[in-house]
Design a protein around this motif. Sequence first.
Motif, PDB file in Angstrom:
ATOM      1  N   ASN A   1       0.827  -1.215   0.000  1.00  0.00           N
ATOM      2  CA  ASN A   1       0.000   0.000   0.000  1.00  0.00           C
ATOM      3  C   ASN A   1       0.858   1.261   0.000  1.00  0.00           C
ATOM      4  O   ASN A   1       0.522   2.257  -0.648  1.00  0.00           O
ATOM      5  CB  ASN A   1      -0.943   0.000   1.205  1.00  0.00           C
ATOM      6  N   GLU A   2       1.958   1.216   0.755  1.00  0.00           N
ATOM      7  CA  GLU A   2       2.843   2.382   0.793  1.00  0.00           C
ATOM      8  C   GLU A   2       3.511   2.584  -0.567  1.00  0.00           C
ATOM      9  O   GLU A   2       3.665   3.717  -1.036  1.00  0.00           O
ATOM     10  CB  GLU A   2       3.907   2.195   1.885  1.00  0.00           C
ATOM     11  N   ALA A   3       3.913   1.491  -1.190  1.00  0.00           N
ATOM     12  CA  ALA A   3       4.540   1.588  -2.513  1.00  0.00           C
ATOM     13  C   ALA A   3       3.573   2.163  -3.541  1.00  0.00           C
ATOM     14  O   ALA A   3       3.955   2.964  -4.407  1.00  0.00           O
ATOM     15  CB  ALA A   3       5.030   0.205  -2.943  1.00  0.00           C
ATOM     16  N   LYS A   4       2.324   1.752  -3.430  1.00  0.00           N
ATOM     17  CA  LYS A   4       1.309   2.257  -4.368  1.00  0.00           C
ATOM     18  C   LYS A   4       1.174   3.770  -4.249  1.00  0.00           C
ATOM     19  O   LYS A   4       1.072   4.483  -5.252  1.00  0.00           O
ATOM     20  CB  LYS A   4      -0.024   1.554  -4.078  1.00  0.00           C
ATOM     21  N   LYS A   5       1.191   4.268  -2.988  1.00  0.00           N
ATOM     22  CA  LYS A   5       1.091   5.728  -2.779  1.00  0.00           C
ATOM     23  C   LYS A   5       2.254   6.454  -3.448  1.00  0.00           C
ATOM     24  O   LYS A   5       2.119   7.583  -3.914  1.00  0.00           O
ATOM     25  CB  LYS A   5       1.121   6.035  -1.278  1.00  0.00           C
ATOM     26  N   LEU A   6       3.420   5.801  -3.468  1.00  0.00           N
ATOM     27  CA  LEU A   6       4.633   6.433  -4.000  1.00  0.00           C
ATOM     28  C   LEU A   6       4.868   6.103  -5.468  1.00  0.00           C
ATOM     29  O   LEU A   6       5.875   6.542  -6.056  1.00  0.00           O
ATOM     30  CB  LEU A   6       5.848   5.984  -3.169  1.00  0.00           C
ATOM     31  N   GLY A   7       3.966   5.305  -6.055  1.00  0.00           N
ATOM     32  CA  GLY A   7       4.114   4.942  -7.463  1.00  0.00           C
ATOM     33  C   GLY A   7       5.292   4.015  -7.720  1.00  0.00           C
ATOM     34  O   GLY A   7       5.918   4.075  -8.789  1.00  0.00           O
ATOM     35  N   ILE A   8       5.577   3.159  -6.751  1.00  0.00           N
ATOM     36  CA  ILE A   8       6.749   2.273  -6.837  1.00  0.00           C
ATOM     37  C   ILE A   8       6.293   0.843  -7.102  1.00  0.00           C
ATOM     38  O   ILE A   8       5.363   0.341  -6.457  1.00  0.00           O
ATOM     39  CB  ILE A   8       7.570   2.347  -5.530  1.00  0.00           C
ATOM     40  N   LYS A   9       6.983   0.177  -8.028  1.00  0.00           N
ATOM     41  CA  LYS A   9       6.719  -1.234  -8.315  1.00  0.00           C
ATOM     42  C   LYS A   9       7.993  -2.042  -8.076  1.00  0.00           C
ATOM     43  O   LYS A   9       9.108  -1.488  -8.099  1.00  0.00           O
ATOM     44  CB  LYS A   9       6.261  -1.404  -9.768  1.00  0.00           C
ATOM     45  N   THR A  10       7.816  -3.337  -7.886  1.00  0.00           N
ATOM     46  CA  THR A  10       8.974  -4.216  -7.715  1.00  0.00           C
ATOM     47  C   THR A  10       9.933  -4.079  -8.901  1.00  0.00           C
ATOM     48  O   THR A  10       9.503  -4.111 -10.053  1.00  0.00           O
ATOM     49  CB  THR A  10       8.526  -5.681  -7.586  1.00  0.00           C
ATOM     50  N   GLY A  11      11.205  -3.915  -8.592  1.00  0.00           N
ATOM     51  CA  GLY A  11      12.225  -3.762  -9.635  1.00  0.00           C
ATOM     52  C   GLY A  11      12.556  -2.315  -9.944  1.00  0.00           C
ATOM     53  O   GLY A  11      13.586  -2.051 -10.573  1.00  0.00           O
ATOM     54  N   ASP A  12      11.687  -1.390  -9.509  1.00  0.00           N
ATOM     55  CA  ASP A  12      12.007   0.029  -9.716  1.00  0.00           C
ATOM     56  C   ASP A  12      13.235   0.409  -8.886  1.00  0.00           C
ATOM     57  O   ASP A  12      13.428  -0.079  -7.762  1.00  0.00           O
ATOM     58  CB  ASP A  12      10.838   0.923  -9.258  1.00  0.00           C
ATOM     59  N   THR A  13      14.040   1.315  -9.415  1.00  0.00           N
ATOM     60  CA  THR A  13      15.131   1.883  -8.621  1.00  0.00           C
ATOM     61  C   THR A  13      14.565   3.013  -7.777  1.00  0.00           C
ATOM     62  O   THR A  13      13.847   3.883  -8.296  1.00  0.00           O
ATOM     63  CB  THR A  13      16.251   2.410  -9.531  1.00  0.00           C
ATOM     64  N   VAL A  14      14.848   2.970  -6.476  1.00  0.00           N
ATOM     65  CA  VAL A  14      14.325   3.997  -5.571  1.00  0.00           C
ATOM     66  C   VAL A  14      15.478   4.702  -4.869  1.00  0.00           C
ATOM     67  O   VAL A  14      16.579   4.141  -4.729  1.00  0.00           O
ATOM     68  CB  VAL A  14      13.370   3.395  -4.512  1.00  0.00           C
ATOM     69  N   GLU A  15      15.216   5.927  -4.436  1.00  0.00           N
ATOM     70  CA  GLU A  15      16.165   6.671  -3.622  1.00  0.00           C
ATOM     71  C   GLU A  15      15.727   6.588  -2.170  1.00  0.00           C
ATOM     72  O   GLU A  15      14.570   6.877  -1.846  1.00  0.00           O
ATOM     73  CB  GLU A  15      16.224   8.131  -4.070  1.00  0.00           C
TER      74      GLU A  15
ATOM     75  N   CYS B   1      16.293   4.673  12.926  1.00  0.00           N
ATOM     76  CA  CYS B   1      16.664   5.396  11.705  1.00  0.00           C
ATOM     77  C   CYS B   1      15.425   5.530  10.818  1.00  0.00           C
ATOM     78  O   CYS B   1      14.793   4.531  10.480  1.00  0.00           O
ATOM     79  CB  CYS B   1      17.757   4.629  10.962  1.00  0.00           C
ATOM     80  N   PHE B   2      15.095   6.759  10.467  1.00  0.00           N
ATOM     81  CA  PHE B   2      13.909   7.008   9.649  1.00  0.00           C
ATOM     82  C   PHE B   2      14.328   7.584   8.304  1.00  0.00           C
ATOM     83  O   PHE B   2      15.142   8.500   8.242  1.00  0.00           O
ATOM     84  CB  PHE B   2      12.962   7.964  10.382  1.00  0.00           C
ATOM     85  N   VAL B   3      13.773   7.012   7.261  1.00  0.00           N
ATOM     86  CA  VAL B   3      14.202   7.383   5.905  1.00  0.00           C
ATOM     87  C   VAL B   3      12.998   7.764   5.049  1.00  0.00           C
ATOM     88  O   VAL B   3      11.869   7.341   5.294  1.00  0.00           O
ATOM     89  CB  VAL B   3      14.950   6.213   5.222  1.00  0.00           C
ATOM     90  N   ARG B   4      13.278   8.580   4.044  1.00  0.00           N
ATOM     91  CA  ARG B   4      12.306   8.840   2.995  1.00  0.00           C
ATOM     92  C   ARG B   4      12.596   7.898   1.833  1.00  0.00           C
ATOM     93  O   ARG B   4      13.752   7.511   1.618  1.00  0.00           O
ATOM     94  CB  ARG B   4      12.410  10.276   2.497  1.00  0.00           C
ATOM     95  N   VAL B   5      11.561   7.564   1.091  1.00  0.00           N
ATOM     96  CA  VAL B   5      11.730   6.706  -0.089  1.00  0.00           C
ATOM     97  C   VAL B   5      10.988   7.353  -1.255  1.00  0.00           C
ATOM     98  O   VAL B   5       9.853   7.807  -1.101  1.00  0.00           O
ATOM     99  CB  VAL B   5      11.163   5.288   0.165  1.00  0.00           C
ATOM    100  N   LYS B   6      11.648   7.408  -2.402  1.00  0.00           N
ATOM    101  CA  LYS B   6      10.943   7.877  -3.598  1.00  0.00           C
ATOM    102  C   LYS B   6      11.511   7.171  -4.831  1.00  0.00           C
ATOM    103  O   LYS B   6      12.661   6.704  -4.817  1.00  0.00           O
ATOM    104  CB  LYS B   6      11.059   9.390  -3.749  1.00  0.00           C
ATOM    105  N   LYS B   7      10.692   7.130  -5.863  1.00  0.00           N
ATOM    106  CA  LYS B   7      11.142   6.509  -7.104  1.00  0.00           C
ATOM    107  C   LYS B   7      12.228   7.377  -7.727  1.00  0.00           C
ATOM    108  O   LYS B   7      12.094   8.601  -7.804  1.00  0.00           O
ATOM    109  CB  LYS B   7       9.953   6.372  -8.060  1.00  0.00           C
ATOM    110  N   ALA B   8      13.317   6.722  -8.122  1.00  0.00           N
ATOM    111  CA  ALA B   8      14.429   7.483  -8.690  1.00  0.00           C
ATOM    112  C   ALA B   8      14.019   8.084 -10.034  1.00  0.00           C
ATOM    113  O   ALA B   8      13.306   7.444 -10.822  1.00  0.00           O
ATOM    114  CB  ALA B   8      15.644   6.584  -8.865  1.00  0.00           C
ATOM    115  N   SER B   9      14.469   9.292 -10.282  1.00  0.00           N
ATOM    116  CA  SER B   9      14.114   9.950 -11.539  1.00  0.00           C
ATOM    117  C   SER B   9      15.028   9.469 -12.648  1.00  0.00           C
ATOM    118  O   SER B   9      16.130   8.977 -12.411  1.00  0.00           O
ATOM    119  CB  SER B   9      14.236  11.460 -11.375  1.00  0.00           C
TER     120      SER B   9
END
Length: 697
Positions: free
Chosen positions: A608-622, A689-697
């Motif tokens: 659900n969190e990945a869906k909010k961020l537009g992330i799919k398995t195999g995507d490169t994320v920051e 440790c708290f991190v932000r995650v986003k899909k890499a541009s």
Amino acid sequence: MPEGTKKSVYSVCSMCTVRCPIEVEVENGAVRHIWGNPHLLGGHYLCPRGAAGKVFQNDTERLQHPMIRDGERGSGKWKKASWDEALDYIASNLKKIISKHGGESVVLGDRGGPFTDMQKAFIKALGSPNYFNHHGACSNSVHNAHNAMTGHRRNTVAYDWKNCDYCILYGRNILESIGTKEAKDFIDALERGMKFTHIDVRWNYTAAKADRFLMLKPGTDYALNLALINVIVKEKLYDAAFVERWVTGMKELVAFVEPYTPEWAEKETGIPAKQIVTIAHELAEAKPAVILYQGWMTAWTENDYYFRRSIYMLYALLGGYEAKGGLLFNKNETHTGRKPLRKLVDGVPKVNKKRFDGVGWKYKHLSPDYGLAQMLPYAILKEDPYPVKAFINYRFDPLSAFPDPEAFKKGLMKLDLLVTVDVNYSHTGWISDVILPEATYLERTDPAIAKGGPKPALWLRRQAVEPQYDSKPKWWIFKQLAERLGIGEYFPYNSAEELIEWQLKDIGFQLSDFDAKGYIELAKDQILWDRSDGLKFKTPSGKIEFVSSMLQDSGLPSFPPYESPKSPPKGHYRLLTGKIAIHTQGTTLNNLYLNELQPENTLWINTNEAKKLGIKTGDTVEVSSNGCVQTVKASVTDFIHPDAVYTLHGFGREIPQQTRAYKRGMRDNTLMGGLLTVAVGGNCPITDCFVRVKKAS
């Protein structure tokens, strides 16, 4: 070795810190195959890391000869040196440092474990009290928690899997981050009918075997245990006779847990109150044949120390000490009526100086056996309590193991001398002044060790093949340095064989006694103490102290009010790390076989969190925190708590010579800025440790 010659050598693995007994097949002077020692394991079982020792020994990307820095620290510019040249360089600089600042200005760190006698003797002989190992980033909280309550460290008790009826694992992935024998014993127990509850923030292979898997809110394991204790004392489900005989502070415990009901814990943990009551009843029904796994890598949160204490309190309430199916005290040579194995460190005069890290004076409740490695950079930079000018780093990599490696590195860069002794390149070795290549565990004989347990024994790591490169065994390296520094008298041997015969002199055995099976059995049957009158708790009261004398002497409470773990700020996730059977953190990532099986890590993130961020398995994320950014591929899954993300520790190596592992995956500890601290148990709060995650541009 003549062509066609075969032999079998019993030894001890060193591919991870479990150190399993092994049998090495050697043909024509080369390792043909590595097995588990069947005399101790009941078969030739061995994990992938152990089997991959063969390619490790032949690896062209491991350290091959002594090197002296020939450029700026960390520049990767090295000058190949002879052993005499490198050892003379180290000895000359140590003499200057000790002459100006005293022996205490030298610090030695290693990975810990049973093979530490020589390092401890060496640093002590230099007049320094400053030995530490990696436990500040690993198991300090559980060792120190057990020590303050019972006078024993975590590793002075063993699990009786053979007779256990009920088990709880708290975040312990026992079937993936494995010790070979323990994993087999655990599977055998499940097949025998042992019931098993697994508690974690993510599903894993071990969880798949559980009778009950509970996904709780990250960091709330302590709340769960307080509620279990609440039910057990309120319904008087505990072992009253054991508690009456062996426990002090019961009255204070009962008062403390009164508000921590299952309903309260449900709000904290997310685990239904009915489930908590059911688990408490199951524990009580199975007592004393219960195992509540105290944990391996326990550097979790600020309150981890009190969580580990609560585990041992449950053991005490359930009468689980020295009980069939529970915890059994490890016995040593003296419990078999023999004198102990000789130790080099016992022959060195005591050092009466303050430790640099505050253990023993600022932190009276923490053990000097483990120390606080995370205090080293601060002591170097501030020269508080005194100047620290040299660090001897044996088979240890603080810049990979501890959080905030930039902060750690900042301190190390100020040293007058940094020496690394290792078999592989490491991040700490990369900024060292001198690197000494140790022969691998297949190429050297180490001192004998006493293996404690209900059936104590002596174990020996034995050379199977000749060194592949210009590397030397530990016993030779420290002997040579000691001779150059005028402390050679404390290393009374000229070969590994002489050293081992010296160790065995009082105990009545010889080196040849290891030949038949690779170890010497000190007792035919388990040695069990009388539970009614023979247990040996090393506290001032001789009992399990819920109200700890040691904590009182240190001005610390035994029962501070519960505090909820920190929640991730909006848009952040708690970063959690773990292990798998294929790798030993950063130390095996460049292994040819193991790298092929698992070349890089990924980031687990809830669906659900990945869906909010537009992330799919195999995507490169920051993945970012405190201005640091790492990139990694995402693994989207339902089987992780939405507050957390997870990755395997140790990847993202930054040493160009390790071409297979170089910059593969994310380097998790670089994201842990500000966590190079000392929590109450002596651990770094690594999972805060708290991190932000986003899909890499």
